[in-house]
Scaffold this active site. Sequence first.
Site, PDB file in Angstrom:
ATOM      1  N   GLU A 129      74.928   7.780 -57.441  1.00 58.88           N
ATOM      2  CA  GLU A 129      74.258   6.757 -58.258  1.00 58.88           C
ATOM      3  C   GLU A 129      75.214   6.324 -59.363  1.00 58.88           C
ATOM      4  O   GLU A 129      75.319   7.021 -60.393  1.00 58.88           O
ATOM      5  CB  GLU A 129      73.000   7.324 -58.928  1.00 58.88           C
ATOM      6  N   HIS A 175      70.830  14.270 -62.861  1.00 59.63           N
ATOM      7  CA  HIS A 175      70.621  12.820 -62.942  1.00 59.63           C
ATOM      8  C   HIS A 175      71.375  12.276 -64.152  1.00 59.63           C
ATOM      9  O   HIS A 175      71.438  12.924 -65.196  1.00 59.63           O
ATOM     10  CB  HIS A 175      69.120  12.516 -63.061  1.00 59.63           C
TER      11      HIS A 175
HETATM   12  P1  13P Z   1      66.548   2.400 -60.214  1.00 62.36           P
HETATM   13  O1  13P Z   1      66.235   2.328 -58.749  1.00 62.36           O
HETATM   14  O2  13P Z   1      65.385   1.993 -61.082  1.00 62.36           O
HETATM   15  O3  13P Z   1      67.829   1.737 -60.568  1.00 62.36           O
HETATM   16  O4  13P Z   1      66.748   3.952 -60.556  1.00 62.36           O
HETATM   17  C1  13P Z   1      67.597   4.689 -59.773  1.00 62.36           C
HETATM   18  C2  13P Z   1      67.441   6.111 -60.145  1.00 62.36           C
HETATM   19  O5  13P Z   1      67.773   6.489 -61.248  1.00 62.36           O
HETATM   20  C3  13P Z   1      66.843   7.023 -59.183  1.00 62.36           C
HETATM   21  O6  13P Z   1      67.027   8.333 -59.568  1.00 62.36           O
END
Ligand code: 13P
Length: 251
Positions: A166, A94
């Site tokens: 992400e 992450h």
């Molecule tokens: P948010 O949905 O709060 O932007 O976070 C995304 C995330 O880091 C999921 O792992």
Amino acid sequence: MKKLLIANWKMELNEAETLDLVLNYKKRLKKITQVEIAFAPSCVYLKEVKNLLGRTHLQLAAQNVAAQAKGKYTGEISAAQIKELGCSYVIVGHSERRIKMNETDDMVNRKINQCYHNDLIPILCIGETLEEKNSGRSDSAIVRQLQAAISKVDGLPENELVIAYEPVWAVGTGQFLEAENIFAFHRTIKRTVSSLYSEKFYNDKVRLLYGGSINSIIAKDYWVSEVLDGILVGGASLDIEEMYNVALEGE
Ligand code: 13P
């Protein structure tokens, strides 16, 4: 493979809040049958959450795993221990860990190996920072992260892999990459994974998720995207109605 919705609760909740959320979700999400859902609570509550989930279709994910199998690693939690607690998935790499805990590409690779040694499916997070985005290096950043993470992995290509794209600039910021702009990233991710393994592996065994400021208003655009297989939610998954509506859009 079903579409996948992962709720990452990060380090946001205490024990009572975690268990309350799980009890509420057990009731609220009964109607959701087409989307596979997994919760990622803090590791100290994994066992209690597993007990509460019982025989429901709801799955459990860990937020992190040690890069080593066993031994003198104070404070670490091994993949074998996570498996024992009843997890099916582990979030690996992450951006909060890469940036705030100095987790390197090499560590991510070793963590993924640990997952497969213990029959756990990694949810590999990749994504470019704002600086990389602004300097036109988004593609090279995700190619580097992918190549480092999934090259020389014992359990591939036989096993499933979840990749969560992400963008770092979209995590917890309220900014998101519009669903129609995912195509270019999907192309890069698919090309990179296919060149390491095969296109068949990508088509049959890989699920690509998007994460970053997803809420119930925009969720549908991502669910209907033909190149996405699910969503990774942070903040919105702490709110029962928000999470329910995000899941409902995927049905
Ligand atoms: P948010 O949905 O709060 O932007 O976070 C995304 C995330 O880091 C999921 O792992």
